[in-house]
Design a protein around this motif. Structure first.
Motif, short mmCIF file in Angstrom:
data_model
loop_
_atom_site.label_atom_id
_atom_site.label_comp_id
_atom_site.label_asym_id
_atom_site.label_seq_id
_atom_site.Cartn_x
_atom_site.Cartn_y
_atom_site.Cartn_z
N SER A 116 -66.96 -47.01 28.26
CA SER A 116 -67.59 -46.00 27.41
C SER A 116 -68.85 -46.55 26.76
N ASP A 117 -69.85 -45.73 26.67
CA ASP A 117 -71.07 -46.11 25.96
C ASP A 117 -70.84 -46.23 24.46
N TYR A 118 -69.68 -45.77 23.99
CA TYR A 118 -69.39 -45.79 22.57
C TYR A 118 -68.51 -46.97 22.15
N LEU A 119 -68.17 -47.85 23.09
CA LEU A 119 -67.41 -49.06 22.77
C LEU A 119 -68.28 -50.28 23.05
N GLY A 120 -68.46 -51.10 22.03
CA GLY A 120 -69.29 -52.29 22.18
C GLY A 120 -68.85 -53.40 21.26
N LEU A 121 -69.81 -54.22 20.84
CA LEU A 121 -69.50 -55.46 20.13
C LEU A 121 -70.14 -55.52 18.74
N ASN A 122 -69.41 -56.13 17.84
CA ASN A 122 -69.96 -56.61 16.58
C ASN A 122 -70.02 -58.13 16.74
N TYR A 123 -71.18 -58.64 17.09
CA TYR A 123 -71.33 -60.01 17.60
C TYR A 123 -71.41 -61.02 16.46
N ASP A 124 -70.47 -61.98 16.47
CA ASP A 124 -70.43 -63.03 15.46
C ASP A 124 -70.40 -64.38 16.15
N GLU A 131 -65.44 -56.79 16.70
CA GLU A 131 -65.80 -58.18 16.38
C GLU A 131 -64.98 -59.13 17.23
N ASN A 132 -65.56 -60.29 17.55
CA ASN A 132 -64.94 -61.26 18.45
C ASN A 132 -64.15 -62.34 17.74
N CYS A 133 -63.66 -62.08 16.54
CA CYS A 133 -62.83 -63.05 15.83
C CYS A 133 -61.44 -63.09 16.44
N PRO A 134 -60.92 -64.27 16.81
CA PRO A 134 -59.57 -64.34 17.39
C PRO A 134 -58.45 -63.99 16.41
N MET A 135 -58.76 -63.97 15.13
CA MET A 135 -57.73 -63.74 14.12
C MET A 135 -56.55 -64.69 14.33
N LEU A 136 -56.91 -65.94 14.54
CA LEU A 136 -55.95 -67.02 14.72
C LEU A 136 -56.38 -68.16 13.80
N PHE A 137 -55.59 -68.37 12.77
CA PHE A 137 -55.96 -69.36 11.76
C PHE A 137 -54.88 -70.42 11.55
N ASP A 138 -53.65 -69.96 11.35
CA ASP A 138 -52.56 -70.89 11.05
C ASP A 138 -51.27 -70.39 11.69
N SER A 139 -50.15 -70.83 11.21
CA SER A 139 -48.88 -70.53 11.87
C SER A 139 -48.53 -69.04 11.84
N MET A 156 -71.01 -45.28 13.07
CA MET A 156 -70.60 -46.60 13.52
C MET A 156 -69.36 -47.01 12.74
N VAL A 157 -68.37 -47.59 13.45
CA VAL A 157 -67.28 -48.28 12.79
C VAL A 157 -67.19 -49.68 13.37
N THR A 158 -66.84 -50.63 12.53
CA THR A 158 -66.67 -52.02 12.95
C THR A 158 -65.21 -52.39 12.74
N THR A 159 -64.60 -53.02 13.77
CA THR A 159 -63.16 -53.21 13.73
C THR A 159 -62.75 -54.29 14.73
N PHE A 160 -61.43 -54.43 14.93
CA PHE A 160 -60.85 -55.29 15.96
C PHE A 160 -60.18 -54.42 17.02
N ILE A 161 -60.01 -54.97 18.22
CA ILE A 161 -59.24 -54.28 19.25
C ILE A 161 -57.75 -54.46 18.98
N GLY A 162 -57.40 -55.57 18.31
CA GLY A 162 -56.00 -55.87 18.04
C GLY A 162 -55.36 -56.71 19.13
N ARG A 163 -54.13 -57.18 18.86
CA ARG A 163 -53.39 -57.94 19.86
C ARG A 163 -51.95 -58.10 19.41
N ASP A 164 -51.04 -57.99 20.37
CA ASP A 164 -49.66 -58.40 20.12
C ASP A 164 -49.64 -59.91 20.34
N GLN A 165 -49.54 -60.67 19.24
CA GLN A 165 -49.71 -62.12 19.33
C GLN A 165 -48.59 -62.82 20.10
N THR A 166 -47.51 -62.11 20.39
CA THR A 166 -46.40 -62.71 21.14
C THR A 166 -46.55 -62.50 22.64
N LYS A 167 -47.54 -61.69 23.06
CA LYS A 167 -47.72 -61.39 24.48
C LYS A 167 -48.94 -62.11 25.05
#
Length: 306
Positions: free
Chosen positions: A188-196, A155-163, A114-125
């Motif tokens: 995929s059966d191997y992609l899921g959630l770390n629910y917070d 994990e479902n954290c938006p990683m949006l806190f401040d400027s 198991m690994v726990t992580t973020f999917i990531g995001r380009d915050q300008t798009k």
């Protein structure tokens, strides 16, 4: 369910000290921080309790990691690394993906799977553009996970806190609607959630209903609380910087109804790992405060998780 800890808060402890404290606190498992060694740009990142390079290169080190935890009856729930794999900075993106791939292989070697992580995001798009990035970046990562029989829990954290993270945040998988879209792209059966649940509180999203809707995709869960301050929210509104109207708290000191949350998990038959995540700045004055925060959280949650 097994009750444990996200090890990032124990950033002043080495692996052995962290495992010892988890055991002494009566916890059964730990989500182990596995960042690359070196300086980090944000709090709760950059913690390295397991060196994944050493795991992959040194069988004796890997065996020590497993035996030390086993001797203290602590299980490793996952290897944790929360970068931005879709960063607009291509150098940072490449480095994050490279280390995440190492994490997947190290998790397989250790038998954690198991690994726990973020999917990531380009915050300008926008969302649609980021979904295209998911389609471009993530299939090879998921394929590696499938080959290694390692589950990836996002994990479902938006990683949006401040400027610094404005306007879009640095993690795309923040809502049930986006979960559906990502899972359609990556079926995929191997992609899921770390629910917070805490991240749904300040987004004004029901944190109970998705548990039933995504019951087959919940691989790992967190216990972190969030307190929304209505007076501050009235001043800045929902378009304000999130930390202007909310703050992370220890479980039981915020707005999550933990009885309802755990009850829903038991309804769906969840019997996996559940880890306390500490990000309450009221308990960061000293190592003694940090230890107290873990002990208080464990004591409280044992009312629900046994």
């Amino acid at each position: 369910m097994m009750l444990g800890l996200v090890s990032a808060i124990a950033d002043t402890m080495n692996y052995e000290e962290m495992i010892d404290f988890v055991a002494e606190s009566g916890l059964e498992c730990v989500e182990v921080a596995c960042w690359p060694a070196g300086k980090t740009e944000r709090r709760y990142a950059g913690v390295t309790h397991i060196n994944v390079d050493a795991v992959l290169e040194d069988d004796a080190y890997a065996e020590h990691i497993l035996s030390y935890a086993a001797e203290r009856n602590v299980k490793i729930s996952s290897l944790a690394y929360y970068p931005n794999t879709m960063d607009s900075d291509l150098q940072k993106r490449e480095a994050a993906i490279k280390h995440l791939r190492k994490l997947i292989c190290a998790s397989a070697k250790l038998g954690v799977n198991m690994v726990t992580t973020f999917i990531g995001r380009d915050q300008t798009k926008n969302v649609e553009e980021n979904l295209e990035l998911v389609r471009e970046i993530w299939p090879p990562i998921v394929t590696l996970a499938e080959e290694q029989s390692v589950k990836i829990a996002i994990e479902n954290c938006p990683m949006l806190f401040d400027s610094d993270q404005w306007p879009g945040g640095q993690n795309l998988m923040t809502t049930p609607d986006i979960w559906h879209k990502v899972f359609d792209i990556l079926p995929s059966d191997y992609l899921g959630l770390n629910y917070d649940p805490s991240h749904f509180v300040w987004q004004m999203i029901d944190y109970i209903k998705p548990i039933y809707e995504f019951k087959d995709k919940i691989f790992h869960v967190h216990y972190k609380d969030i307190k929304v301050y209505p007076d501050r929210l009235q001043q800045v509104g929902i378009m304000g910087y999130p930390l202007d109207f909310m703050s992370p708290k220890l479980p039981g000191l915020g707005d999550v109804n933990w009885g309802k949350y755990v009850s829903a998990l038991t309804d769906i038959g969840y019997a996996g790992y559940s880890c306390i995540e500490i990000e309450d700045k009221s308990f960061e004055g000293s190592i003694e405060d940090v230890k107290k925060s873990i002990q208080l959280s464990a004591k409280y949650l044992k009312n629900f998780v046994i």
